[in-house]
Scaffold this motif. Structure first.
Motif, PDB file in Angstrom:
ATOM      1  N   THR A 116      -6.602   4.086 -11.207  1.00 54.05           N
ATOM      2  CA  THR A 116      -6.141   5.322 -10.577  1.00 54.05           C
ATOM      3  C   THR A 116      -7.025   5.584  -9.379  1.00 54.05           C
ATOM      4  N   SER A 117      -6.538   6.383  -8.498  1.00 52.41           N
ATOM      5  CA  SER A 117      -7.369   6.756  -7.359  1.00 52.41           C
ATOM      6  C   SER A 117      -7.487   8.261  -7.329  1.00 52.41           C
ATOM      7  N   THR A 118      -8.484   8.746  -6.643  1.00 53.35           N
ATOM      8  CA  THR A 118      -8.668  10.183  -6.534  1.00 53.35           C
ATOM      9  C   THR A 118      -8.583  10.577  -5.074  1.00 53.35           C
ATOM     10  N   SER A 119      -8.365  11.829  -4.862  1.00 52.32           N
ATOM     11  CA  SER A 119      -8.257  12.328  -3.497  1.00 52.32           C
ATOM     12  C   SER A 119      -9.438  13.222  -3.163  1.00 52.32           C
ATOM     13  N   SER A 120     -10.577  12.993  -3.814  1.00 49.99           N
ATOM     14  CA  SER A 120     -11.727  13.854  -3.565  1.00 49.99           C
ATOM     15  C   SER A 120     -12.116  13.797  -2.096  1.00 49.99           C
ATOM     16  N   GLY A 121     -12.286  14.955  -1.521  1.00 49.61           N
ATOM     17  CA  GLY A 121     -12.671  15.031  -0.125  1.00 49.61           C
ATOM     18  C   GLY A 121     -11.503  15.026   0.846  1.00 49.61           C
ATOM     19  N   ALA A 122     -10.318  14.734   0.381  1.00 46.86           N
ATOM     20  CA  ALA A 122      -9.146  14.721   1.261  1.00 46.86           C
ATOM     21  C   ALA A 122      -8.322  15.983   0.996  1.00 46.86           C
ATOM     22  N   PRO A 123      -8.144  16.812   1.990  1.00 45.41           N
ATOM     23  CA  PRO A 123      -7.401  18.055   1.786  1.00 45.41           C
ATOM     24  C   PRO A 123      -5.893  17.810   1.712  1.00 45.41           C
ATOM     25  N   PRO A 124      -5.139  18.760   1.150  1.00 38.05           N
ATOM     26  CA  PRO A 124      -3.685  18.636   1.165  1.00 38.05           C
ATOM     27  C   PRO A 124      -3.180  18.400   2.586  1.00 38.05           C
ATOM     28  N   THR A 125      -2.096  17.701   2.688  1.00 38.12           N
ATOM     29  CA  THR A 125      -1.424  17.246   3.917  1.00 38.12           C
ATOM     30  C   THR A 125      -2.093  16.024   4.540  1.00 38.12           C
ATOM     31  N   SER A 126      -3.148  15.486   3.900  1.00 42.42           N
ATOM     32  CA  SER A 126      -3.759  14.260   4.403  1.00 42.42           C
ATOM     33  C   SER A 126      -2.835  13.078   4.105  1.00 42.42           C
ATOM     34  N   GLU A 127      -2.750  12.146   5.047  1.00 35.97           N
ATOM     35  CA  GLU A 127      -1.966  10.940   4.848  1.00 35.97           C
ATOM     36  C   GLU A 127      -2.799   9.945   4.047  1.00 35.97           C
ATOM     37  N   VAL A 128      -2.182   9.301   3.054  1.00 35.72           N
ATOM     38  CA  VAL A 128      -2.886   8.340   2.208  1.00 35.72           C
ATOM     39  C   VAL A 128      -2.118   7.023   2.172  1.00 35.72           C
ATOM     40  N   PHE A 129      -2.845   5.940   1.918  1.00 36.54           N
ATOM     41  CA  PHE A 129      -2.258   4.601   1.857  1.00 36.54           C
ATOM     42  C   PHE A 129      -2.734   3.917   0.587  1.00 36.54           C
ATOM     43  N   ALA A 130      -1.866   3.122  -0.019  1.00 36.69           N
ATOM     44  CA  ALA A 130      -2.228   2.315  -1.188  1.00 36.69           C
ATOM     45  C   ALA A 130      -1.696   0.910  -0.977  1.00 36.69           C
ATOM     46  N   ILE A 131      -2.604  -0.055  -1.007  1.00 31.41           N
ATOM     47  CA  ILE A 131      -2.209  -1.458  -0.926  1.00 31.41           C
ATOM     48  C   ILE A 131      -2.415  -2.025  -2.319  1.00 31.41           C
ATOM     49  N   GLY A 132      -1.382  -2.622  -2.874  1.00 29.54           N
ATOM     50  CA  GLY A 132      -1.504  -3.126  -4.236  1.00 29.54           C
ATOM     51  C   GLY A 132      -0.509  -4.219  -4.535  1.00 29.54           C
ATOM     52  N   ASN A 133      -0.437  -4.539  -5.807  1.00 30.33           N
ATOM     53  CA  ASN A 133       0.462  -5.567  -6.304  1.00 30.33           C
ATOM     54  C   ASN A 133       1.177  -5.043  -7.546  1.00 30.33           C
ATOM     55  N   PRO A 134       2.015  -4.017  -7.413  1.00 29.61           N
ATOM     56  CA  PRO A 134       2.671  -3.491  -8.609  1.00 29.61           C
ATOM     57  C   PRO A 134       3.584  -4.535  -9.232  1.00 29.61           C
ATOM     58  N   PHE A 135       3.506  -4.656 -10.541  1.00 23.46           N
ATOM     59  CA  PHE A 135       4.330  -5.599 -11.294  1.00 23.46           C
ATOM     60  C   PHE A 135       4.158  -7.030 -10.796  1.00 23.46           C
ATOM     61  N   GLY A 136       3.022  -7.336 -10.168  1.00 24.81           N
ATOM     62  CA  GLY A 136       2.776  -8.680  -9.677  1.00 24.81           C
ATOM     63  C   GLY A 136       3.455  -8.984  -8.355  1.00 24.81           C
ATOM     64  N   LEU A 137       4.129  -7.996  -7.765  1.00 23.08           N
ATOM     65  CA  LEU A 137       4.739  -8.212  -6.453  1.00 23.08           C
ATOM     66  C   LEU A 137       3.629  -8.445  -5.439  1.00 23.08           C
ATOM     67  N   ASP A 138       3.904  -9.216  -4.443  1.00 26.33           N
ATOM     68  CA  ASP A 138       2.864  -9.618  -3.509  1.00 26.33           C
ATOM     69  C   ASP A 138       2.657  -8.604  -2.406  1.00 26.33           C
ATOM     70  N   HIS A 139       1.502  -7.993  -2.383  1.00 22.12           N
ATOM     71  CA  HIS A 139       1.027  -7.142  -1.289  1.00 22.12           C
ATOM     72  C   HIS A 139       2.047  -6.121  -0.791  1.00 22.12           C
TER      73      HIS A 139
END
Length: 107
Positions: free
Chosen positions: A72-95
Motif C-alpha cells: 500500500t502507499s500513503t499520501s503523507s505530506g501530500a494535500p488533497p488535489t495533489s496529482e499522484v502516480f503509481a507504476i506497478g504490475n497488477p496481476f502480473g501485467l507488464d508495467h
C-alpha cells in the motif's frame, strides 16, 4: 465502403509539458518496478505430490540493489488535489502507469 472513408485525419498534436513529464517519469522509473510472488510448498492431499502455491503477490521496486515490497502507499505530506502516480504490475501485467488525484485524507 469502409467506415473511415471520407474521414479527415488530423496530424497528431504535440504533447503538453505535463504529459511529457508523465512520459519521462514512466520511462525513468519503469525498469525499477518488479512483480513479486511469495510461494509456499504444499502437498496435494490425494496424490501427495509437492507443489508450489502462490500465497501473496504485489508490485515492488528496486531501491539500492534490493527489492522492497510496498503493498500500500500513503499520501503523507501530500494535500488533497495533489496529482499522484503509481507504476506497478497488477496481476502480473507488464508495467502499467496509473494516475490519480488525492481526494481527501483520513480525519
Amino acid at each position: 465502403m469502409p467506415a473511415y472513408a471520407g474521414a479527415v485525419l488530423a496530424p497528431p498534436r504535440k504533447l503538453m509539458a505535463d504529459e511529457l513529464a508523465t512520459v519521462k517519469l514512466f520511462n525513468d522509473n519503469t525498469a525499477s518496478v518488479v512483480y513479486i510472488t511469495n510461494l509456499a510448498t504444499r502437498k496435494d492431499a490425494f496424490t501427495l505430490d509437492v507443489m508450489q502455491v502462490p500465497q501473496g503477490t504485489g508490485s515492488g521496486f528496486i531501491w539500492e540493489r534490493r527489492a522492497t515490497w510496498s503493498p500500500t502507499s500513503t499520501s503523507s505530506g501530500a494535500p488533497p488535489t495533489s496529482e499522484v502516480f503509481a507504476i506497478g504490475n497488477p496481476f502480473g501485467l507488464d508495467h502499467t502507469l496509473t494516475t490519480g488525484v488525492i481526494s481527501g485524507l483520513p480525519a
